[in-house]
Structures are given as C-alpha cells and as structure tokens.
Design an enzyme around this catalytic site. Sequence first.
Site, PDB file in Angstrom:
ATOM      1  N   ILE A  12       0.841  -1.204   0.000  1.00  0.00           N
ATOM      2  CA  ILE A  12       0.000   0.000   0.000  1.00  0.00           C
ATOM      3  C   ILE A  12       0.877   1.255   0.000  1.00  0.00           C
ATOM      4  O   ILE A  12       0.615   2.216  -0.733  1.00  0.00           O
ATOM      5  CB  ILE A  12      -0.971  -0.025   1.196  1.00  0.00           C
ATOM      6  CG1 ILE A  12      -1.860  -1.280   1.091  1.00  0.00           C
ATOM      7  CG2 ILE A  12      -1.826   1.236   1.230  1.00  0.00           C
ATOM      8  CD1 ILE A  12      -2.661  -1.594   2.331  1.00  0.00           C
ATOM      9  N   ASN A  92       6.678  -3.657  16.949  1.00  0.00           N
ATOM     10  CA  ASN A  92       6.732  -2.944  15.672  1.00  0.00           C
ATOM     11  C   ASN A  92       5.521  -2.018  15.482  1.00  0.00           C
ATOM     12  O   ASN A  92       5.669  -0.867  15.095  1.00  0.00           O
ATOM     13  CB  ASN A  92       6.834  -3.940  14.510  1.00  0.00           C
ATOM     14  CG  ASN A  92       7.232  -3.256  13.213  1.00  0.00           C
ATOM     15  OD1 ASN A  92       7.798  -2.146  13.222  1.00  0.00           O
ATOM     16  ND2 ASN A  92       6.944  -3.877  12.094  1.00  0.00           N
ATOM     17  N   TYR A 141      -2.870  -8.368  16.371  1.00  0.00           N
ATOM     18  CA  TYR A 141      -2.703  -7.398  15.280  1.00  0.00           C
ATOM     19  C   TYR A 141      -3.666  -6.215  15.471  1.00  0.00           C
ATOM     20  O   TYR A 141      -3.254  -5.053  15.488  1.00  0.00           O
ATOM     21  CB  TYR A 141      -2.937  -8.091  13.929  1.00  0.00           C
ATOM     22  CG  TYR A 141      -3.047  -7.127  12.781  1.00  0.00           C
ATOM     23  CD1 TYR A 141      -1.978  -6.298  12.443  1.00  0.00           C
ATOM     24  CD2 TYR A 141      -4.228  -7.024  12.039  1.00  0.00           C
ATOM     25  CE1 TYR A 141      -2.083  -5.395  11.400  1.00  0.00           C
ATOM     26  CE2 TYR A 141      -4.331  -6.121  10.993  1.00  0.00           C
ATOM     27  CZ  TYR A 141      -3.258  -5.310  10.676  1.00  0.00           C
ATOM     28  OH  TYR A 141      -3.364  -4.413   9.650  1.00  0.00           O
ATOM     29  N   PHE A 169     -10.480  -1.790   4.926  1.00  0.00           N
ATOM     30  CA  PHE A 169     -11.141  -3.079   4.835  1.00  0.00           C
ATOM     31  C   PHE A 169     -10.254  -3.961   3.937  1.00  0.00           C
ATOM     32  O   PHE A 169      -9.054  -3.978   4.132  1.00  0.00           O
ATOM     33  CB  PHE A 169     -12.609  -2.896   4.407  1.00  0.00           C
ATOM     34  CG  PHE A 169     -13.443  -2.453   5.597  1.00  0.00           C
ATOM     35  CD1 PHE A 169     -13.213  -1.230   6.220  1.00  0.00           C
ATOM     36  CD2 PHE A 169     -14.381  -3.298   6.164  1.00  0.00           C
ATOM     37  CE1 PHE A 169     -13.910  -0.855   7.368  1.00  0.00           C
ATOM     38  CE2 PHE A 169     -15.088  -2.934   7.306  1.00  0.00           C
ATOM     39  CZ  PHE A 169     -14.857  -1.718   7.908  1.00  0.00           C
ATOM     40  N   LEU A 190      -6.960 -13.420  -0.087  1.00  0.00           N
ATOM     41  CA  LEU A 190      -7.771 -14.230  -0.992  1.00  0.00           C
ATOM     42  C   LEU A 190      -7.482 -13.966  -2.477  1.00  0.00           C
ATOM     43  O   LEU A 190      -7.184 -14.912  -3.222  1.00  0.00           O
ATOM     44  CB  LEU A 190      -9.270 -13.983  -0.692  1.00  0.00           C
ATOM     45  CG  LEU A 190     -10.237 -14.757  -1.568  1.00  0.00           C
ATOM     46  CD1 LEU A 190     -10.091 -16.258  -1.363  1.00  0.00           C
ATOM     47  CD2 LEU A 190     -11.676 -14.317  -1.285  1.00  0.00           C
ATOM     48  N   ILE A 206     -11.278 -22.787  -0.095  1.00  0.00           N
ATOM     49  CA  ILE A 206     -12.261 -21.921   0.564  1.00  0.00           C
ATOM     50  C   ILE A 206     -12.229 -22.268   2.046  1.00  0.00           C
ATOM     51  O   ILE A 206     -12.487 -23.418   2.419  1.00  0.00           O
ATOM     52  CB  ILE A 206     -13.685 -22.140   0.022  1.00  0.00           C
ATOM     53  CG1 ILE A 206     -13.745 -21.850  -1.469  1.00  0.00           C
ATOM     54  CG2 ILE A 206     -14.670 -21.261   0.784  1.00  0.00           C
ATOM     55  CD1 ILE A 206     -15.146 -22.027  -2.074  1.00  0.00           C
ATOM     56  N   PHE A 207     -11.920 -21.272   2.872  1.00  0.00           N
ATOM     57  CA  PHE A 207     -11.839 -21.516   4.316  1.00  0.00           C
ATOM     58  C   PHE A 207     -13.217 -21.347   4.956  1.00  0.00           C
ATOM     59  O   PHE A 207     -13.564 -20.261   5.416  1.00  0.00           O
ATOM     60  CB  PHE A 207     -10.825 -20.569   4.966  1.00  0.00           C
ATOM     61  CG  PHE A 207      -9.416 -20.757   4.469  1.00  0.00           C
ATOM     62  CD1 PHE A 207      -8.915 -22.025   4.206  1.00  0.00           C
ATOM     63  CD2 PHE A 207      -8.581 -19.659   4.275  1.00  0.00           C
ATOM     64  CE1 PHE A 207      -7.602 -22.197   3.760  1.00  0.00           C
ATOM     65  CE2 PHE A 207      -7.275 -19.816   3.827  1.00  0.00           C
ATOM     66  CZ  PHE A 207      -6.790 -21.095   3.566  1.00  0.00           C
TER      67      PHE A 207
HETATM   68  N1  UDP Z   1      -9.890 -17.031   2.222  1.00  0.00           N
HETATM   69  C1  UDP Z   1     -10.131 -18.266   1.615  1.00  0.00           C
HETATM   70  N2  UDP Z   1      -9.085 -18.866   0.985  1.00  0.00           N
HETATM   71  C2  UDP Z   1      -7.842 -18.322   0.900  1.00  0.00           C
HETATM   72  C3  UDP Z   1      -7.597 -17.066   1.525  1.00  0.00           C
HETATM   73  C4  UDP Z   1      -8.661 -16.459   2.177  1.00  0.00           C
HETATM   74  O1  UDP Z   1     -11.237 -18.794   1.662  1.00  0.00           O
HETATM   75  O2  UDP Z   1      -6.944 -18.945   0.318  1.00  0.00           O
HETATM   76  C5  UDP Z   1     -11.006 -16.341   2.885  1.00  0.00           C
HETATM   77  C6  UDP Z   1     -10.725 -15.954   4.328  1.00  0.00           C
HETATM   78  O3  UDP Z   1     -11.031 -17.030   5.181  1.00  0.00           O
HETATM   79  C7  UDP Z   1     -11.673 -14.760   4.493  1.00  0.00           C
HETATM   80  C8  UDP Z   1     -11.669 -14.109   3.110  1.00  0.00           C
HETATM   81  O4  UDP Z   1     -11.204 -15.120   2.204  1.00  0.00           O
HETATM   82  O5  UDP Z   1     -12.982 -15.213   4.773  1.00  0.00           O
HETATM   83  C9  UDP Z   1     -10.745 -12.916   3.010  1.00  0.00           C
HETATM   84  O6  UDP Z   1      -9.490 -13.271   3.557  1.00  0.00           O
HETATM   85  P1  UDP Z   1      -8.198 -12.358   3.424  1.00  0.00           P
HETATM   86  O7  UDP Z   1      -7.079 -13.073   4.097  1.00  0.00           O
HETATM   87  O8  UDP Z   1      -8.008 -11.967   1.995  1.00  0.00           O
HETATM   88  O9  UDP Z   1      -8.563 -11.030   4.190  1.00  0.00           O
HETATM   89  P2  UDP Z   1      -9.065 -10.760   5.702  1.00  0.00           P
HETATM   90  O10 UDP Z   1     -10.538 -10.472   5.573  1.00  0.00           O
HETATM   91  O11 UDP Z   1      -8.768 -11.953   6.522  1.00  0.00           O
HETATM   92  O12 UDP Z   1      -8.295  -9.551   6.108  1.00  0.00           O
END
Ligand code: UDP
Length: 338
Positions: A12, A92, A141, A169, A190, A206-207
Amino acid sequence: MRVLVTGGAGYIGSHAVRELINEGHSVTVLDDLSKGHEEAVDPRATLIRGSTANADLLRQRLHADQIEAVMHFAANIEVGESVLDPARYYRNNFVNTLTLLEAMVSAGVKRLVFSSTAAVYGNPEERPIDELHRSHPINPYGRTKMMAELAIEDFCHAYGMSATILRYFNVAGASSDATIGEDHEPESHLIPRILRAARDDSEVKIFGTDYDTADGTCIRDYVHVVDLAQAHVLALGQLREGACQVYNIGSENGFSVREVIAACQRVVGKKLKVIEDLRRPGDPSVLVASSRRIREDLGWRARYPEIRTIVQHAWHWHSTHPLGYRGKIDLVPQENSY
Ligand code: UDP
C-alpha cells in the site's frame, strides 16, 4: 509538502508514494526492506533503508529533509502470526509508532496520516460498520493497531498534532499499468492466492462453507489499492489542526469468497480447481464498511469500485510478475521471436 513515508516500499505504501509524487509532493521513504521491495519505490522518491525503531535516524531524517508530514505504513500485518508472536507486533506496530510520534514532536512535525485496519472493530455487531462501531479487536494485530490509534489521539490533544487514521477493509488490485502490485511472502490474502492458483494451475481453498451467509462463505468489502492510496493523499491535504479524525475505507459492497472466485474465473478465462476446507480461526463472517464519513468529509470517491476492475488489475500484475518483484515476464509476443 515534504512527506516521510514509512513502509513506502510495501504494497500500500508504494502506491501511496506514487500518488503523492504525482500530486506534486516530495517524498522520503523509510523502509527496512524486511517485507518491502526496493523496486516498488518510485524512483522519484528518496529511499532510506532503516527502521522506525531507530529514534536517532527518525529525528535526523525529519530535520535533514525538512519533513512537514508523515504517512506511517510500516507495520506487521499477519493476523495469524500476531497470535503466535505478539511481541513482534506490540514492538513494531505499537512501540515503534510511539518512537515515531516522539520523534515527530521533537522535530516539530505535526501532520500524520496513519494506516489502520478494520481489525480494530473485532466481530462486527452491526452491518455495515461505521466509525462509531465499538472497537473490540479479537487478535494482537488489531489490538496493536488500536493502541497506536489511542496514542495518536492523545498526541493530537496534548501536542497539537493533526492526524487522520484510515481503517482499511480488504485491499486488492495493483497499479493500472501493472508496474507495482502485491508481493507478500507468504501470501495469505484471498485475491492474490486465487490468481496465483490460476497462474500455477493449483488449487484454491475456501476456508469455511458453513457461515451464516447466502452461500455459506465469508463476505468481505474489497477496495482498490490505488483508491486507498488516493484517500491518503486526500487526507493529508485536509488534516484539521489539532484534531484526530478516523475514517473507514471500503467500497461498501460485500462479496462472498465464492463470488470473488467467480469474478477471478471470469477475468482469467478459466475454471479453477476449488477445494472446500475448514474455517480459518478468527474470521468474522461478514465485514462490510460504511465509508460515508470519508465521502462526505473529504469528498473521497472510488475510481475503481468494481470487483472486476480490481481483479483485472491484480491479474495483470500477477500474470506479468510470476516471481513478484524478483522477475517480470513480457506476455506480449515479440516480433521475430521464433
Ligand atoms: N480465504 C479463503 N481462501 C484463501 C484465503 C482467504 O477462503 O486462500 C477467505 C478468508 O477465510 C476470508 C476471506 O477469504 O474469509 C478474506 O481473507 P483475506 O485473508 O483476503 O482477508 P481478511 O478479511 O482476513 O483480512
């Protein structure tokens, strides 16, 4: 203005440096290059390799470059890592911010734009989330960023500093010419993970598919990195003397993980291998911003509000930089190349 940008070699920060210089500001970047990339720094900026932990270096640069304002990006940003190694994050993200603030006071530099996060809200109680939402971060964090915010607010009141805190966001995309973009190692976000999978023909995970959302996957609000960078420049130009302002930055639209995968498939033009995996600990189901305050107060507007454009720009970057800043390939066939 003469601006010191900490973390200006990061994702960024490097976009903000470019926007600042394009708007006529002169920029000194301070970055220890632990995560950032020298190649990401606009050649029109002065790059100093160093840490915000170094109070002497900070004071020296603030004086020598006659700095009038600071944009503070330098931080650790991995939620999971912050749980395992909170010491690194408190030092940090919080202690070094305090060192920077003290150096600014001693050098008489009173303007600050600070990089914060929606993680300060924790699990949202309302949707969309506005700036009045309770701050209750659920990981180190978010807590370290909240502590830095509190220190900044107190410095504004006590020492007449002017600050704007931007709570991001989900940031994605790359510069429209694909010369700078996202290059994290490891990559946890993601969109870059989907695009890397598309490039390498590997699987996307997909988590969690059992969330309380229409398709069972988490919903997030994606903002283009260039729009975010421009918000910083806008904020710098409209700091209120002695005040500390807080703004959310998001597109105010939510996209589920499945919808983001679908958007990426449309852009890359192929179907991806998708695996449904377990939930990632600590993920709230829905995070969508209200950015009304920054729109109304500063006149901020997203130039690239569409998820399609965000993904297109990210794809242009990832497909031409398979090794990130370590290697660029030219996808345009050369004449007489065979
Ligand atoms: N996510 C996912 N698979 C991935 C990486 C992220 O399903 O390989 C999901 C993650 O669990 C969250 C969303 O994508 O629900 C966004 O995650 P990211 O890490 O990009 O951003 P965050 O919202 O955590 O800052």
